[in-house]
Enzyme design. Structure first.
Site, mmCIF file in Angstrom:
data_model
loop_
_atom_site.group_PDB
_atom_site.id
_atom_site.type_symbol
_atom_site.label_atom_id
_atom_site.label_comp_id
_atom_site.label_asym_id
_atom_site.label_seq_id
_atom_site.Cartn_x
_atom_site.Cartn_y
_atom_site.Cartn_z
ATOM 1 N N HIS A 129 0.837 -1.287 0.116
ATOM 2 C CA HIS A 129 0.014 0.025 0.150
ATOM 3 C C HIS A 129 0.759 1.131 -0.050
ATOM 4 C CE1 HIS A 129 -3.514 2.614 1.228
ATOM 5 N NE2 HIS A 129 -2.784 3.176 1.791
ATOM 6 N N GLU A 130 1.804 1.541 0.892
ATOM 7 C CA GLU A 130 2.443 2.817 0.839
ATOM 8 C C GLU A 130 3.568 2.862 -0.477
ATOM 9 O OE1 GLU A 130 1.837 4.607 3.270
ATOM 10 O OE2 GLU A 130 0.989 3.086 4.439
ATOM 11 N N HIS B 105 1.321 4.522 -2.805
ATOM 12 C CA HIS B 105 1.295 5.872 -2.852
ATOM 13 C C HIS B 105 2.292 6.407 -3.555
ATOM 14 C CE1 HIS B 105 -2.015 6.189 -0.316
ATOM 15 N NE2 HIS B 105 -1.355 5.747 0.888
HETATM 16 ZN ZN ZN Z 1 -2.852 5.128 2.336
#
Ligand code: ZN
Length: 187
Positions: free
Chosen positions: A118-119, A122
């Protein structure tokens, strides 16, 4: 993690690093250029193997950008306590920082690899979708284990870097509540 698993993880990383690298695109094909985002996981502690795994997951799903071990890009570190399971300092960027927080990963109910993927999502240009808690999307947080981005997420990353456009905002996503959101059925 057991000693044997650690050794296996380390051997896996060495095997990755030792793998032959692809020959770069010919200079007369500039539109096919692949953007490389370097990351350092020396301060990621026990999550370092997951960082490499997350990079591999994204690399196997997109061809316009590549995550590679090296200096001068994204610094990944792991700490004990923070405002969220993980934080990324920017969206769609080649330089910045990702930090993971052990206690918040544990209490969130999200799989650690999902948080790591997830990170990096980004950094690769993705924001949170509307349907928070949808386990099918790695950007949706939720109490989920799935660490594989769906086709829509991969396509969005592919498009973002194919255009070689860096988001100017540099805004920092807020992950403080999304990971402990109840998992919703796939939308
Ligand atoms: Zn996030």
């Amino acid at each position: 993690m057991t000693r044997a698993k650690w050794v296996a993880a380390i051997v896996g990383v060495v095997a990755l690093v030792g793998a032959p690298t692809a020959v770069s695109a010919s200079p007369d094909a500039p539109r096919a250029a692949v953007r490389t985002i370097y990351y350092e996981s020396g301060r990621a502690a026990e999550l370092a193997p997951l960082v490499d795994q997350a990079a591999q997951i994204w690399n196997s799903g997109v061809s316009s950008v590549k995550l590679a071990k090296g200096a001068g890009g994204i610094t990944v570190s792991t700490a004990q306590n923070g405002a969220a399971p993980g934080t990324a300092s920017c969206v769609g960027c080649t330089r910045g920082a990702i930090t993971f927080y052990r206690n918040q990963i544990k209490s969130s109910g999200a799989g650690p690899l999902r948080v790591v993927v997830h990170e990096f999502g980004h950094v690769l240009g993705l924001n949170h979708p509307q349907d928070i808690g949808n386990c099918d999307k790695v950007m949706a947080g939720g109490r989920c284990d799935n660490a594989q981005p769906n086709a829509q997420e991969l396509a969005a990353v592919q498009r973002f870097w194919a255009r070689a456009r860096i988001a100017g905002s540099g805004h920092q996503p807020d992950d403080s509540t999304i990971f402990d959101a109840p998992a919703s059925a796939g939308v």
